[in-house]
Design a protein around this motif. Structure first.
Motif, PDB file in Angstrom:
ATOM      1  N   LEU A 152       0.787  -1.222   0.000  1.00 52.60           N
ATOM      2  CA  LEU A 152       0.000   0.000   0.000  1.00 52.60           C
ATOM      3  C   LEU A 152       0.828   1.286   0.000  1.00 52.60           C
ATOM      4  O   LEU A 152       0.451   2.245  -0.686  1.00 52.60           O
ATOM      5  N   PRO A 153       1.935   1.390   0.726  1.00 52.45           N
ATOM      6  CA  PRO A 153       2.712   2.641   0.631  1.00 52.45           C
ATOM      7  C   PRO A 153       3.192   2.918  -0.787  1.00 52.45           C
ATOM      8  O   PRO A 153       3.128   4.062  -1.265  1.00 52.45           O
ATOM      9  N   THR A 156       0.236   4.030  -2.863  1.00 48.58           N
ATOM     10  CA  THR A 156      -0.111   5.420  -2.579  1.00 48.58           C
ATOM     11  C   THR A 156       0.802   6.388  -3.328  1.00 48.58           C
ATOM     12  O   THR A 156       0.340   7.370  -3.930  1.00 48.58           O
ATOM     13  N   TRP A 185      -5.244   4.866   0.714  1.00 46.81           N
ATOM     14  CA  TRP A 185      -5.149   5.481   2.038  1.00 46.81           C
ATOM     15  C   TRP A 185      -6.060   4.767   3.032  1.00 46.81           C
ATOM     16  O   TRP A 185      -5.706   4.581   4.201  1.00 46.81           O
ATOM     17  N   GLN A 188      -4.517   1.752   4.402  1.00 43.36           N
ATOM     18  CA  GLN A 188      -3.499   2.037   5.417  1.00 43.36           C
ATOM     19  C   GLN A 188      -4.105   2.643   6.684  1.00 43.36           C
ATOM     20  O   GLN A 188      -3.382   3.128   7.556  1.00 43.36           O
TER      21      GLN A 188
END
Length: 454
Positions: A152-153, A156, A185, A188
């Motif tokens: 996910l980072p 993003t 986002w 996360q």
């Protein structure tokens, strides 16, 4: 990003694989069924959602076609901007080839899929090293990190880059990328950030306004903004049964009292609309104003039927209530008509049974009358035989042998008395029987009138 199925899961997939509405409908139904099974809800609502599922599949298919056309437009633009630069050209081809590998990864076994995704990711990175302003490459890389690699980072970072770079030249695609960025986002647990992005998209939304508003309500709910989440959700599920069903299985809404109140209130509104439709149409129905015999109250019978159906409606899925509102109302009206006809018929049968019991109770009177008429007939025949015999003897000159006129006269008198009494008893009708028979006849005639009017 949660493991719950959302429409967003399919939107770029439809473009990558060129999915058509029938295949998208099947995938949507499979996703909704999975969500319902996860929370223990019944799948019985799915047939009622078929029309909306097909409508949503058509929207996604059109969006997929637009994404494909936009990708081709950007590819030609990048080729034109390369001005014969082979490195730029090769970077563009590498990005195109990476998209094909991502598409293939969705159709092969798990091991082969991993290899193809890894190759696609590397090719997209290589392409971005040469041309870091290729927003489609940023998006596909972010999409792969988001949905296929669950990183996910990284997702993003690239989705945000895609949204920023596309904003000036391709605002529609920038909005599409920001929706995925909000989902990243959310995955996360940066719920406020996801809600902020979704809120910025909403004024620009048009064809996908319902979906964007639903996503916004999810993020607001996860961020603890219950009143605002409930407000946006009500605007969606009040217009879309498929989103109502999805909301029932949504983890972001689980255990949130205000959200559940919205869903329950919407069900109540649907029930009230059906009630209004039924009452308004019943007032115009012939059975509502037709005077019925035996003090039968058609209005009371109508209310009984409505009460029974209201109890059933409280257990019907919202999708059924919204998709079949008029059909449910018409069914209640038809059941009310049938209830009135059945009540009239039941009263008629009741009077028929009471009359039969009375007839059986007093049948001995009629039987006695029959016996007296039979005896009277025998005496009459005996008297006739006597006179015929005496007539024959008179012809032979010995008629004096039968000289019993007084006796025969008495017999004839008894015969007449017995005959009159017997006929009277045969015609005997128990007290109140005529009234019962008239009631039954009136009710039977009413049934015929009601059937013809309905």
């Amino acid at each position: 990003m949660s493991d719950v199925f959302h429409r967003l899961n399919l939107e770029y997939l439809a473009s990558l694989q060129g999915l058509q509405p029938p295949a998208l409908s099947d995938l949507l139904e499979t996703g909704i069924r999975s969500n319902l099974q996860r929370v223990g809800e019944s799948e019985a609502v799915l047939p009622g959602l078929r029309h909306q599922v097909e409508w949503m599949a058509a929207l996604i298919a059109r969006q997929g076609a637009w994404l494909q056309q936009d990708k081709e437009r950007q590819r030609k633009q990048l080729l034109s901007n390369s001005h014969g630069d082979f490195i730029l050209y090769r970077a563009g081809m590498s990005v195109d080839f990476a998209g094909k590998k991502l598409s293939e990864a969705l159709r092969v076994s798990a091991n082969d899929a991993q290899q193809r995704v890894a190759l696609a990711v590397q090719m997209l990175k290589d392409g971005l090293q040469v041309n870091p302003h290729n927003y489609r490459a940023h998006f596909e890389l972010g999409w792969a990190y988001l949905f296929m690699l669950k990183q996910l980072p990284e997702a993003t970072f690239h989705l945000e880059a895609a949204a920023q770079q596309a904003q000036a030249s391709d605002p529609l695609f920038a909005r599409f990328a920001r929706r995925h960025l909000a989902d990243a986002w959310h995955g996360q647990q940066q719920f406020s950030k996801a809600a902020e992005i979704a809120l910025s998209i909403l004024p620009e939304a048009a064809t996908d306004a319902l979906e964007v508003r639903y996503e916004l309500s999810r993020y607001l709910s996860a961020a603890g903004e219950m009143p605002l989440a409930a407000q946006h959700l009500a605007q969606v599920v009040g217009r879309s049964a498929i989103h109502y069903v999805q909301a029932q299985a949504e983890p972001d809404f689980a255990g949130q009292g205000e959200i559940q109140t919205v869903l329950e209130d919407l069900r109540s509104i649907r029930v009230q609309r059906i009630q209004h439709y039924v009452h308004a149409n019943w007032q115009q129905d012939a059975l509502a104003t037709l005077p019925l015999p035996d003090q039968i109250d058609s209005g009371e019978l109508f209310n009984q039927v409505v009460d029974q159906h209201e109890r059933v409606m409280t257990h019907l899925p919202y999708a059924t209530l919204s998709q079949r509102e008029k059909q449910i109302g018409d069914r209640i009206l038809n059941a009310s008509r049938q209830r009135v006809i059945r009540e009239v018929r039941l009263r008629s049968r009741h009077y028929e049974q009471v009359a039969e019991k009375e007839r059986q109770r007093w049948s001995w009177v009629n039987q006695t009358g029959g016996a007296l008429v039979h005896l009277s007939t025998i005496l009459l025949l005996a008297s006739l035989m006597f006179y015929l015999l005496r007539f024959a003897l008179d012809l032979l000159g010995v008629g004096n042998l039968l000289n019993a006129d007084t006796l025969v006269g008495n017999i004839l008198g008894s015969m007449l008395l017995l005959g009159i009494t017997g006929v009277t008893l045969l015609q005997f009708v128990p007290w109140g029987m005529k009234k019962l028979l008239l009631k039954q006849l009136e009710l039977d005639n009413t049934v015929s009138v009601l059937k013809s009017s309905s």
